[in-house]
Design a protein around this motif. Structure first.
Motif, mmCIF file in Angstrom:
data_model
loop_
_atom_site.group_PDB
_atom_site.id
_atom_site.type_symbol
_atom_site.label_atom_id
_atom_site.label_comp_id
_atom_site.label_asym_id
_atom_site.label_seq_id
_atom_site.Cartn_x
_atom_site.Cartn_y
_atom_site.Cartn_z
ATOM 1 N N VAL A 44 -20.592 -27.006 -28.902
ATOM 2 C CA VAL A 44 -19.786 -28.223 -29.082
ATOM 3 C C VAL A 44 -20.650 -29.434 -29.427
ATOM 4 O O VAL A 44 -20.221 -30.579 -29.278
ATOM 5 N N ARG A 76 -15.554 -33.561 -25.933
ATOM 6 C CA ARG A 76 -16.151 -32.237 -26.104
ATOM 7 C C ARG A 76 -16.642 -31.674 -24.771
ATOM 8 O O ARG A 76 -16.535 -30.468 -24.516
ATOM 9 N N THR A 116 -8.462 -32.648 -30.231
ATOM 10 C CA THR A 116 -9.258 -32.980 -31.420
ATOM 11 C C THR A 116 -9.035 -34.419 -31.871
ATOM 12 O O THR A 116 -9.403 -34.790 -32.982
ATOM 13 N N VAL A 133 -12.489 -36.609 -32.741
ATOM 14 C CA VAL A 133 -13.603 -35.991 -33.454
ATOM 15 C C VAL A 133 -13.265 -35.919 -34.941
ATOM 16 O O VAL A 133 -12.109 -36.004 -35.343
ATOM 17 N N LEU A 158 -13.747 -26.787 -32.977
ATOM 18 C CA LEU A 158 -13.138 -26.707 -31.641
ATOM 19 C C LEU A 158 -11.918 -25.791 -31.660
ATOM 20 O O LEU A 158 -11.696 -25.026 -30.713
#
Length: 219
Positions: free
Chosen positions: A125, A145, A165, A168, A176
């Motif tokens: 990650v 994360r 998510t 990110v 992910l």
């Protein structure tokens, strides 16, 4: 694994925020939970995590009627569930490594049995260079994360993720999602709450759509 029958939820004396929910989450299944803001997605995740109990209706989880469970029994069942909340809930006095390893420590595993596993996941990650940092110095995306890594490290039977998510960039979001898919392939049932229609459209997965407190299911 999970069965809802005519479940309703209200907070205090207010109106019901969830109404007449009837559905199942099967073992080894993968589904997205979506709907507009305020539709009740987070409330539904909290019911699934046993941090809320329904106002009415029946919830059966891992073969147990939730309404009959003691606090100790609830705590035992929750160890079979991994969850990523939007506020992350990392422990500020623990390093990233210690936060991610915490579920394994709670299970009583000695550190030498999981150290390499935790480090490998942190690298996956993109937190390998942040594993000894404390949460207050992490960015929002890094905290997210770390929370995801903590949720999946013990390979839970049920994984719940609330907008995992959201903080990110698209390439990391895809990475992910692949992590969740691999976890699902190994036997974990996955429920991901998201507003990202484009992301959902890339996967052939069941959709649980909340609207005005009611659930519509698209297989």
């Amino acid at each position: 694994m999970v069965r809802f029958e005519n479940v309703g939820l209200r907070y205090g004396l207010g109106p019901e925020v969830l109404r007449d929910l009837t559905f199942r989450i099967e073992p080894h299944s993968f589904q997205f939970l979506t709907g507009p803001s305020g539709a009740g997605k987070t409330s539904l995740l909290k019911l699934l995590f046993l941090s809320l109990r329904p106002t009415r209706g029946l919830i059966t989880q891992f073969g147990h009627d939730v309404a009959t469970l003691s606090k100790d029994a609830v705590a035992t069942l929750r160890r079979r569930i991994g969850i990523v909340f939007q506020d992350f809930r990392l422990l500020d006095h623990m390093t990233t490594y210690e936060n991610v390893a915490l579920p394994l420590r709670v299970m009583g595993r000695p550190e030498e049995s999981y150290r390499d596993e935790v480090i490998e996941l942190l690298n996956w990650v993109d937190l390998g260079d942040r594993m000894w940092a404390l949460p207050p110095v992490l960015s929002g995306g890094e905290k997210q994360r770390a929370a995801i890594a903590r949720a999946v490290i013990a390979r839970p039977q049920l994984l719940l993720a609330d907008e995992p998510t959201g903080n990110v960039d698209p390439p990391l979001a895809q990475r992910l999602l692949r992590l969740f898919i691999e976890l699902n392939k190994s036997g974990t049932s996955v429920v991901i709450a998201t507003h990202d229609i484009a992301l959902m459209d890339q996967y052939d997965a069941r959709r649980l759509v909340l609207h005005d407190g009611r659930l519509h299911i698209y297989d």
